[in-house]
Design a protein around this motif. Structure first.
Motif, PDB file in Angstrom:
ATOM      1  N   PRO A 224      -4.986  10.701   6.228  1.00  0.00           N
ATOM      2  CA  PRO A 224      -5.784  11.294   5.156  1.00  0.00           C
ATOM      3  C   PRO A 224      -5.287  10.924   3.759  1.00  0.00           C
ATOM      4  CG  PRO A 224      -5.325  12.930   6.838  1.00  0.00           C
ATOM      5  CD  PRO A 224      -4.514  11.709   7.182  1.00  0.00           C
ATOM      6  N   VAL A 225      -3.978  10.815   3.592  1.00  0.00           N
ATOM      7  CA  VAL A 225      -3.433  10.478   2.274  1.00  0.00           C
ATOM      8  C   VAL A 225      -3.806   9.051   1.891  1.00  0.00           C
ATOM      9  CG1 VAL A 225      -1.301  10.159   0.959  1.00  0.00           C
ATOM     10  CG2 VAL A 225      -1.586  12.178   2.391  1.00  0.00           C
ATOM     11  N   ILE A 226      -3.663   8.115   2.820  1.00  0.00           N
ATOM     12  CA  ILE A 226      -4.024   6.720   2.542  1.00  0.00           C
ATOM     13  C   ILE A 226      -5.514   6.612   2.242  1.00  0.00           C
ATOM     14  CG2 ILE A 226      -4.259   4.431   3.588  1.00  0.00           C
ATOM     15  CD1 ILE A 226      -1.564   5.037   5.047  1.00  0.00           C
ATOM     16  N   LEU A 227      -6.335   7.286   3.030  1.00  0.00           N
ATOM     17  CA  LEU A 227      -7.784   7.258   2.811  1.00  0.00           C
ATOM     18  C   LEU A 227      -8.142   7.846   1.450  1.00  0.00           C
ATOM     19  CD1 LEU A 227     -10.606   6.677   4.009  1.00  0.00           C
ATOM     20  CD2 LEU A 227     -10.554   8.990   4.938  1.00  0.00           C
ATOM     21  N   LEU A 228      -7.563   8.985   1.124  1.00  0.00           N
ATOM     22  CA  LEU A 228      -7.852   9.660  -0.136  1.00  0.00           C
ATOM     23  C   LEU A 228      -7.462   8.806  -1.338  1.00  0.00           C
ATOM     24  CD1 LEU A 228      -8.706  12.285  -1.602  1.00  0.00           C
ATOM     25  CD2 LEU A 228      -6.327  13.022  -1.386  1.00  0.00           C
ATOM     26  N   TYR A 229      -6.243   8.290  -1.333  1.00  0.00           N
ATOM     27  CA  TYR A 229      -5.786   7.522  -2.490  1.00  0.00           C
ATOM     28  C   TYR A 229      -6.401   6.120  -2.546  1.00  0.00           C
ATOM     29  CZ  TYR A 229      -3.062  11.345  -4.062  1.00  0.00           C
ATOM     30  OH  TYR A 229      -2.720  12.576  -4.546  1.00  0.00           O
ATOM     31  N   SER A 230      -6.814   5.578  -1.415  1.00  0.00           N
ATOM     32  CA  SER A 230      -7.566   4.313  -1.442  1.00  0.00           C
ATOM     33  C   SER A 230      -8.919   4.531  -2.110  1.00  0.00           C
ATOM     34  CB  SER A 230      -7.769   3.773  -0.022  1.00  0.00           C
ATOM     35  OG  SER A 230      -6.535   3.427   0.548  1.00  0.00           O
ATOM     36  N   PHE A 231      -9.581   5.611  -1.741  1.00  0.00           N
ATOM     37  CA  PHE A 231     -10.862   5.949  -2.362  1.00  0.00           C
ATOM     38  C   PHE A 231     -10.665   6.194  -3.857  1.00  0.00           C
ATOM     39  CE2 PHE A 231     -13.986   9.172  -3.690  1.00  0.00           C
ATOM     40  CZ  PHE A 231     -15.144   8.424  -3.519  1.00  0.00           C
ATOM     41  N   GLY A 232      -9.640   6.959  -4.213  1.00  0.00           N
ATOM     42  CA  GLY A 232      -9.361   7.236  -5.620  1.00  0.00           C
ATOM     43  C   GLY A 232      -9.079   5.969  -6.409  1.00  0.00           C
ATOM     44  N   GLY A 233      -8.330   5.050  -5.825  1.00  0.00           N
ATOM     45  CA  GLY A 233      -8.056   3.784  -6.491  1.00  0.00           C
ATOM     46  C   GLY A 233      -9.325   2.967  -6.703  1.00  0.00           C
ATOM     47  N   ALA A 234     -10.208   2.978  -5.705  1.00  0.00           N
ATOM     48  CA  ALA A 234     -11.475   2.253  -5.846  1.00  0.00           C
ATOM     49  C   ALA A 234     -12.334   2.868  -6.950  1.00  0.00           C
ATOM     50  CB  ALA A 234     -12.223   2.264  -4.514  1.00  0.00           C
ATOM     51  N   VAL A 235     -12.371   4.190  -7.010  1.00  0.00           N
ATOM     52  CA  VAL A 235     -13.135   4.857  -8.065  1.00  0.00           C
ATOM     53  C   VAL A 235     -12.554   4.503  -9.431  1.00  0.00           C
ATOM     54  CG1 VAL A 235     -13.704   7.108  -9.075  1.00  0.00           C
ATOM     55  CG2 VAL A 235     -13.968   6.745  -6.611  1.00  0.00           C
ATOM     56  N   GLU A 236     -11.236   4.560  -9.552  1.00  0.00           N
ATOM     57  CA  GLU A 236     -10.580   4.224 -10.826  1.00  0.00           C
ATOM     58  C   GLU A 236     -10.888   2.783 -11.239  1.00  0.00           C
ATOM     59  OE1 GLU A 236      -8.221   4.126 -14.239  1.00  0.00           O
ATOM     60  OE2 GLU A 236      -9.012   5.828 -13.137  1.00  0.00           O
ATOM     61  N   ARG A 237     -10.837   1.864 -10.297  1.00  0.00           N
ATOM     62  CA  ARG A 237     -11.118   0.455 -10.620  1.00  0.00           C
ATOM     63  C   ARG A 237     -12.566   0.259 -11.053  1.00  0.00           C
ATOM     64  NH1 ARG A 237      -7.947  -3.836  -7.293  1.00  0.00           N
ATOM     65  NH2 ARG A 237     -10.002  -4.751  -7.297  1.00  0.00           N
ATOM     66  N   TRP A 238     -13.478   1.053 -10.528  1.00  0.00           N
ATOM     67  CA  TRP A 238     -14.878   0.945 -10.909  1.00  0.00           C
ATOM     68  C   TRP A 238     -15.131   1.623 -12.247  1.00  0.00           C
ATOM     69  CZ3 TRP A 238     -19.006   4.408 -11.551  1.00  0.00           C
ATOM     70  CH2 TRP A 238     -20.255   3.815 -11.661  1.00  0.00           C
ATOM     71  N   VAL A 239     -14.531   2.804 -12.471  1.00  0.00           N
ATOM     72  CA  VAL A 239     -14.810   3.599 -13.665  1.00  0.00           C
ATOM     73  C   VAL A 239     -14.097   3.054 -14.900  1.00  0.00           C
ATOM     74  CG1 VAL A 239     -14.454   5.867 -14.722  1.00  0.00           C
ATOM     75  CG2 VAL A 239     -15.350   5.709 -12.409  1.00  0.00           C
ATOM     76  N   ALA A 240     -12.851   2.637 -14.777  1.00  0.00           N
ATOM     77  CA  ALA A 240     -12.027   2.272 -15.943  1.00  0.00           C
ATOM     78  C   ALA A 240     -12.704   1.268 -16.877  1.00  0.00           C
ATOM     79  CB  ALA A 240     -10.665   1.764 -15.483  1.00  0.00           C
ATOM     80  N   PRO A 241     -13.266   0.166 -16.376  1.00  0.00           N
ATOM     81  CA  PRO A 241     -13.881  -0.784 -17.306  1.00  0.00           C
ATOM     82  C   PRO A 241     -15.120  -0.233 -18.013  1.00  0.00           C
ATOM     83  CG  PRO A 241     -13.625  -1.784 -15.116  1.00  0.00           C
ATOM     84  CD  PRO A 241     -13.279  -0.343 -15.004  1.00  0.00           C
TER      85      PRO A 241
END
Length: 118
Positions: free
Chosen positions: A69-86
């Motif tokens: 669950p931790v890997i899944l959660l933070y992978s999703f969070g990282g993907a969201v951050e990479r999409w939102v940041a720019p």
């Protein structure tokens, strides 16, 4: 806000959880207003609400939910951050911090006893 706090208490939400609900309502109100300042105020209120929920989870007892669950959660969070940041422009850092707070809250929820396994 007092009425909302009373309604939350009547519905069974107390302490930190009730505070999180009130902060969420304050965030909704702020986001209903125009402008960047109102947006930041709304995001700050929501962040405070998520931190209140996280504190409520910890008070109830949080355990390590497991690597999956931790890997899944933070992978999703990282993907969201990479999409939102720019796309966030000058709000990149506040939005990134907000994403981290949401991830921390979700991680706390995943560690509650009886939480569903992802």
């Amino acid at each position: 806000m007092r009425g909302l706090a009373g309604a939350a208490a009547l519905g069974g939400a107390r302490g930190l959880s009730g505070g999180g609900l009130v902060l969420g309502a304050a965030g909704d109100f702020a986001l209903s207003r125009p402008g960047e300042r109102a947006f930041l105020a709304g995001m700050a209120a929501f962040a405070g609400g998520h931190l209140a929920y996280l504190a409520a989870f910890w008070a109830r007892g949080v355990e390590w939910p497991g690597a999956g669950p931790v890997i899944l959660l933070y992978s999703f969070g990282g993907a969201v951050e990479r999409w939102v940041a720019p796309r966030a422009g000058a709000l990149k850092w506040p939005v990134g911090g907000y994403i981290l707070i949401i991830l921390a809250m979700a991680g706390g929820a995943a560690g509650l006893a009886g939480a569903p396994v992802v």
